[in-house]
Motif scaffolding. Structure first.
Motif, short mmCIF file in Angstrom:
data_model
loop_
_atom_site.label_atom_id
_atom_site.label_comp_id
_atom_site.label_asym_id
_atom_site.label_seq_id
_atom_site.Cartn_x
_atom_site.Cartn_y
_atom_site.Cartn_z
N GLN A 111 76.14 77.74 -16.97
CA GLN A 111 76.37 77.50 -15.63
C GLN A 111 75.53 76.98 -14.84
OE1 GLN A 111 74.92 79.47 -17.52
NE2 GLN A 111 73.51 80.67 -16.92
N THR A 113 71.77 86.79 -15.80
CA THR A 113 72.59 85.63 -15.74
C THR A 113 72.42 84.41 -17.50
OG1 THR A 113 71.07 84.62 -14.31
CG2 THR A 113 73.17 84.76 -12.81
N PRO A 142 70.02 83.07 -10.15
CA PRO A 142 68.55 82.85 -11.34
C PRO A 142 67.25 82.24 -11.91
CG PRO A 142 71.44 82.00 -10.88
CD PRO A 142 70.50 82.52 -9.95
N ASN A 159 75.70 86.57 -6.53
CA ASN A 159 74.45 86.06 -7.94
C ASN A 159 74.10 87.49 -7.78
OD1 ASN A 159 74.34 83.30 -6.89
ND2 ASN A 159 73.94 84.13 -5.34
N TYR A 178 78.05 92.11 -14.78
CA TYR A 178 77.68 91.54 -15.65
C TYR A 178 78.40 91.77 -17.03
CZ TYR A 178 76.46 87.28 -12.29
OH TYR A 178 76.55 86.47 -11.59
N SER A 207 74.58 84.02 -20.38
CA SER A 207 73.73 82.93 -21.49
C SER A 207 74.50 82.87 -22.77
CB SER A 207 72.64 81.77 -20.99
OG SER A 207 73.23 81.77 -19.76
N LEU A 213 78.89 80.86 -10.98
CA LEU A 213 79.43 82.46 -11.72
C LEU A 213 79.73 83.54 -10.37
CD1 LEU A 213 76.89 83.07 -14.71
CD2 LEU A 213 79.29 81.85 -14.25
N SER A 214 78.72 83.02 -9.30
CA SER A 214 78.44 83.93 -8.53
C SER A 214 79.78 84.27 -7.90
CB SER A 214 77.67 83.62 -7.42
OG SER A 214 77.81 82.22 -6.48
#
Length: 442
Positions: free
Chosen positions: A320, A356, A408, A350, A306, A361, A336-337
């Motif tokens: 998301q 996340t 998340p 994930n 990430y 974010s 996102l995954s």
């Protein structure tokens, strides 16, 4: 509960073990051992995964970085047990693993900033999650009859969901074959949400309640129902969750709850290190892949991925989140995954709140602030569970540490039902745990 004369020596031994394991010296030893085993495990993981590297050249900087971050572990030695302690130790381990992997990353981003942001985020999360635990005054308490109604409703809802979901998928396949079918799974939204909530929190809660009521045969029913979610979801999590709850139960009965929390992460990882060091075969590789790689290392590696992705792509600003996405413009139309899977070809990736709600974010600078807010929510769990026996909190929430590691924060709260567990903890009658009061008959 009265103990027979024959059982009293065994009970006395267990009590001595619990007292000894809860001393600050014991906790210090366990935490130090845990940190060493975590690093050794990641060295071995590098032999099996091309995206989690290790190089002797960077060994000393990695040790120095881990040692600096390990000062955060002092919180686990001095803090009292709480739900935040239980969840927080797994998240601490994940950030520890990321800081180790950061020194060997094959990606190009600002390592120093990423490491400092991760360490600050972990500290910001842990401070409220460990230190805020003042009981919340109960305005509503379940009567024994109402509690029995809740337990019956959970079992009925679980059975109904299993039957309904079975019409969409039910495949008894080995763990090596699940990926041949996983991409074809489809469930309507209500069944999908019920499956996550029931299997993650409601059935473990029912199991813990039946044990507290000394109804051991009834306690078997939630465990069996949890197993039935495996052929429906084809999830490793569903397959091993029953065994994991039993492990947590045993640890919570033998050790101080803080020591049991540490051991619940340390022992499975240590066993994997020993197995692949002593005898390498298909069975030891399978265990190491499931525990040391998937359960422990993968969440840390997700933070690395990430960081790399969002170093050169727009932030999400929480778009998301399913109920936010329709209200704002979002640069990513897929989850996102799936975006990460298409980018790195490593499966659906994930990730936890640090990746996340944090990195993806708001970016590295604001990630600690988001972590602080998440820690405050976990602190609410501490307050509503205050007054409940630590073993009950651990068993009823046994699956949540792994949940928070792999999805998340908002998903863990809503889709996996953490908020429902908070509500159930809040209304639980504390008197049912008083040994002087006989459990109400059903």
């Amino acid at each position: 509960m009265m103990h027979s004369p024959e059982s009293r020596p065994a009970v006395a031994i267990v009590e001595r073990i619990r007292l000894a394991s809860g001393s600050r010296f014991s906790l210090y030893v366990l935490v130090c051992l845990h940190i060493v085993v975590c690093c050794l495990s990641l060295v071995q993981v590098a032999n099996w995964q091309s995206y989690m590297l290790y190089d002797d050249i960077w060994f000393r900087p990695a040790i120095a970085a881990v040692a600096a971050f390990s000062t955060v572990s002092l919180l686990f030695i001095f803090a009292r047990f709480s739900f935040g302690y239980f969840v927080g130790f797994s998240l601490f381990t994940m950030v520890l693993g990321f800081i180790w992997l950061l020194n060997f990353s094959r990606f190009k981003y600002d390592y120093r900033l990423a490491g400092l942001s991760a360490a600050a985020s972990a500290l910001a999360f842990l401070l409220p999650a460990l230190l805020i635990n003042r009981p919340l005054k109960q305005k509503h308490v379940l009567s024994p009859r109402a509690l029995q109604y809740v337990l019956n409703s959970i079992l009925a809802l679980a059975i109904g969901t299993i039957v309904a979901a079975s019409f969409y998928n039910f495949n008894l396949v080995s763990i090596r074959q699940i990926y041949d079918f996983r991409n074809e799974l489809y469930f309507p939204a209500p069944i999908r949400y019920l499956t996550g909530i029931i299997s993650t929190v409601l059935l473990p809660f029912a199991f813990a309640c039946y044990l507290a009521l000394n109804r051991r045969w009834w306690a078997v029913v939630p465990l069996v129902l949890m197993l039935l979610f495996y052929p429906i979801t084809l999830s490793k999590f569903a397959l091993f969750s029953t065994a994991w709850i039993v492990v947590v139960l045993i640890l919570s009965r033998l050790f101080d709850p803080r020591a049991a929390t540490i051991l619940s992460t340390l022992l499975p990882m240590l066993l994997g290190v020993i197995l692949v060091s002593v005898q390498l075969n298909n069975h030891t590789q399978l265990y190491f892949g499931l525990v040391n790689i998937r359960m422990m290392a993968a969440p840390s590696s997700a933070m690395d991925l990430y960081n790399d992705f969002f170093a050169s792509h727009p932030l999400t600003w929480f778009c998301q989140v399913s109920f936010v996405k329709p209200l704002v413009s979002c640069p990513y139309q897929e989850q996102l995954s799936l975006v990460m899977e298409k980018t790195y070809q490593l499966g659906n990736i994930n990730a936890s709140l640090f990746a996340t709600e944090g990195i993806a974010s708001v970016g590295l600078y604001l990630a600690p602030l988001v972590a602080l807010l998440c820690g405050l929510v976990i602190a609410l769990g501490n307050r509503v569970s205050a007054g409940l026996p630590p073993a009950f909190v651990m068993v009823s929430g046994a699956l949540l540490p792994q949940t928070f590691l792999n999805v998340p924060f908002t998903t863990a709260l809503l889709t996996h039902g953490t908020v429902f567990l908070f509500l159930l903890w809040y209304v639980m009658p504390r008197t049912m745990f008083d040994p002087r009061i006989e459990p109400a008959a059903s």
